[in-house]
Design an enzyme around this catalytic site. Structure first.
Site, PDB file in Angstrom:
ATOM      1  N   ARG A  60     -13.586 -32.738  53.406  1.00  0.00           N
ATOM      2  CA  ARG A  60     -14.839 -32.048  53.065  1.00  0.00           C
ATOM      3  C   ARG A  60     -14.482 -30.789  52.291  1.00  0.00           C
ATOM      4  NH1 ARG A  60     -20.087 -30.032  56.451  1.00  0.00           N
ATOM      5  NH2 ARG A  60     -20.528 -32.227  56.119  1.00  0.00           N
TER       6      ARG A  60
ATOM      7  N   HIS B  76     -22.405 -36.854  49.144  1.00  0.00           N
ATOM      8  CA  HIS B  76     -22.269 -36.834  50.609  1.00  0.00           C
ATOM      9  C   HIS B  76     -22.457 -38.280  51.117  1.00  0.00           C
ATOM     10  CE1 HIS B  76     -22.008 -35.348  54.538  1.00  0.00           C
ATOM     11  NE2 HIS B  76     -23.113 -34.638  54.660  1.00  0.00           N
TER      12      HIS B  76
ATOM     13  N   GLN C 261     -23.264 -39.370  54.843  1.00  0.00           N
ATOM     14  CA  GLN C 261     -24.643 -39.025  55.217  1.00  0.00           C
ATOM     15  C   GLN C 261     -25.597 -40.154  54.814  1.00  0.00           C
ATOM     16  OE1 GLN C 261     -25.907 -35.924  56.657  1.00  0.00           O
ATOM     17  NE2 GLN C 261     -27.688 -37.237  56.886  1.00  0.00           N
TER      18      GLN C 261
ATOM     19  N   ASP D 163     -33.390 -30.785  52.052  1.00  0.00           N
ATOM     20  CA  ASP D 163     -32.093 -30.219  52.450  1.00  0.00           C
ATOM     21  C   ASP D 163     -32.215 -28.715  52.192  1.00  0.00           C
ATOM     22  OD1 ASP D 163     -29.398 -29.738  52.979  1.00  0.00           O
ATOM     23  OD2 ASP D 163     -28.657 -30.704  51.142  1.00  0.00           O
TER      24      ASP D 163
ATOM     25  N   CYS E  51     -30.781 -33.853  56.313  1.00  0.00           N
ATOM     26  CA  CYS E  51     -29.387 -34.085  56.745  1.00  0.00           C
ATOM     27  C   CYS E  51     -28.955 -33.076  57.804  1.00  0.00           C
ATOM     28  CB  CYS E  51     -28.457 -34.041  55.543  1.00  0.00           C
ATOM     29  SG  CYS E  51     -28.581 -32.504  54.606  1.00  0.00           S
TER      30      CYS E  51
ATOM     31  N   ARG F 178     -25.014 -40.473  62.233  1.00  0.00           N
ATOM     32  CA  ARG F 178     -23.806 -40.048  61.507  1.00  0.00           C
ATOM     33  C   ARG F 178     -22.569 -40.612  62.185  1.00  0.00           C
ATOM     34  NH1 ARG F 178     -23.484 -35.722  58.498  1.00  0.00           N
ATOM     35  NH2 ARG F 178     -21.729 -36.915  57.694  1.00  0.00           N
TER      36      ARG F 178
HETATM   37  N1  NVA Z   1     -26.414 -29.528  50.598  1.00  0.00           N
HETATM   38  C1  NVA Z   1     -25.858 -29.096  51.857  1.00  0.00           C
HETATM   39  C2  NVA Z   1     -25.598 -30.263  52.751  1.00  0.00           C
HETATM   40  C3  NVA Z   1     -25.113 -29.899  54.131  1.00  0.00           C
HETATM   41  C4  NVA Z   1     -24.858 -31.086  54.985  1.00  0.00           C
HETATM   42  C5  NVA Z   1     -24.585 -28.314  51.601  1.00  0.00           C
HETATM   43  O1  NVA Z   1     -23.772 -28.752  50.766  1.00  0.00           O
HETATM   44  O2  NVA Z   1     -24.396 -27.258  52.194  1.00  0.00           O
HETATM   45  N1   CP Z   2     -25.326 -33.240  57.674  1.00  0.00           N
HETATM   46  C1   CP Z   2     -24.087 -32.713  57.758  1.00  0.00           C
HETATM   47  O1   CP Z   2     -23.175 -33.041  57.005  1.00  0.00           O
HETATM   48  O2   CP Z   2     -23.930 -31.818  58.763  1.00  0.00           O
HETATM   49  P1   CP Z   2     -22.652 -30.890  59.021  1.00  0.00           P
HETATM   50  O3   CP Z   2     -22.571 -29.925  57.877  1.00  0.00           O
HETATM   51  O4   CP Z   2     -22.919 -30.231  60.342  1.00  0.00           O
HETATM   52  O5   CP Z   2     -21.440 -31.766  59.060  1.00  0.00           O
END
Ligand code: NVA
Ligand code: CP
Length: 330
Positions: A109, A136, A139, A232, A273, A318
């Site tokens: 990540r 993602h 997700q 989101d 998400c 998830r």
């Molecule tokens: N768009 C958000 C998704 C978090 C799961 C981010 O990248 O922070």
């Molecule tokens: N939806 C998601 O990816 O959550 P986290 O950032 O908690 O992993």
């Protein structure tokens, strides 16, 4: 139809997978979920170990990988955003080669999609994308499973994404809708529509699956008759804090409210998400309140807590879907 075999494959973005392969992963997740509920063990990968690289923070993704790995009999090592040498003292390519020599799979990540693609290039073991700026994909599998559990099918579902549609979640939803014959609408300020290149790629996919892709700034028209209203956060991890001011100005008309849900219709569900700023129970939520006077950001607390909200079913999924990805690709 040829039998689907994903052993040894990386899971970097859903553009790399056929509709049948995606459906296979959702089916497998549903099967593994049922086994978990029935107390049937699935520890087929005893003796294997995986590395979890997190250059950004996480609750769901990290916990899903750890629990799923444990259920599959595997050990895990979590590398947090500050402790590993990756990118700072050691190149991505070198890190990938080191980790691939010790582990059976690597989750990443972090920031640019290019980084996870590089890890995969230099790694002889499967690499899984746990979120990049652009995509993602894990997700998406959870979202598909959740939608299918709720509506009983995927094809023809009308999914409307409100808010920042040009980041990981919005981009990925457009891809997955095109792949699975679902109708995708980005309902937002046009500054936040996905890139032209990605739209063009998805238009080509949609021609084959019968999906429609719509881009509109009109909330009433965009959300009418939607089955799923999805949003989101407006400023994603890794984006500068200063972005909030412009985002709020641009995206306030696209907050998911009761009026939006009513306009969609009685069948509509709300998805996110997570994490979400729907009240003042978070540090960022309180800062935004202090600076901009908002009590809720991308979704109202009323919608988030309403019976139409299936966000916690989505969060649980998830784990089952990440388990399916590891089960299938190791
Ligand atoms: N768009 C958000 C998704 C978090 C799961 C981010 O990248 O922070
Ligand atoms: N939806 C998601 O990816 O959550 P986290 O950032 O908690 O992993």
């Amino acid at each position: 139809m040829a039998e689907i075999n994903l052993h040894g494959r990386d899971f970097l973005k859903l553009l790399d997978f056929s509709s049948e392969e995606i459906e296979y992963l959702v089916d497998l997740a549903a099967e593994l979920k049922q086994k978990k509920k029935d107390g049937v063990l699935t520890d087929i990968y005893k003796g294997k170990n995986i590395a979890l690289i997190f250059e950004k923070t996480s609750t769901r993704t990290r916990c899903s990988f750890e629990v799923a790995a444990h259920d599959l009999g595997m050990g895990t090592t979590y590398l947090n955003p500050t402790d590993s040498q990756i990118g700072k003292k050691e190149s991505i390519a070198d890190t990938a080669r080191v980790l691939a020599s010790m582990y059976d799979g690597i989750e990443y990540r972090g920031f640019e999609q290019e980084i996870v693609e590089t890890i995969a290039k230099y790694s002889k073991v499967p690499v899984w994308n746990g979120l990049t700026n652009e995509f993602h994909p894990t997700q998406m599998l959870a979202d598909l499973l959740t939608i299918r559990e709720h509506f009983g099918h995927l094809k023809g579902i009308n999914l409307v994404y409100m808010g920042d549609a040009r980041y990981n979640t919005g981009n990925s939803l457009m891809v997955v809708c095109a792949k699975m014959g679902m109708n995708f609408t980005a309902c937002s300020n046009k500054k936040y529509f996905p890139s032209e290149d990605l739209i063009n790629e998805c238009v080509e996919i949609a021609k084959k699956t019968g999906s429609t892709l719509t881009f509109t700034e009109d909330v009433k028209e965009g959300t009418k008759g939607a089955d799923v209203i999805y949003t989101d956060i407006w400023v994603s991890m890794g984006e500068p804090e200063e972005a909030w001011e412009e985002r709020i100005a641009d995206l306030e008309p696209y907050r998911v409210t009761k009026e939006v849900m009513d306009n969609a219709g009685s069948q509509a569900v709300f998805m996110h998400c997570l994490p979400s700023f729907h009240d003042l129970n978070t540090g960022i939520g309180r800062q935004i309140k202090e600076k901009y006077g908002l009590n809720e950001i991308e979704v109202t607390d009323e919608v988030f807590e309403s019976p139409a909200s299936i966000v916690f079913e989505e969060a649980e999924n998830r784990m089952h879907t990440i388990k399916a990805v590891m089960y299938a690709t190791l």
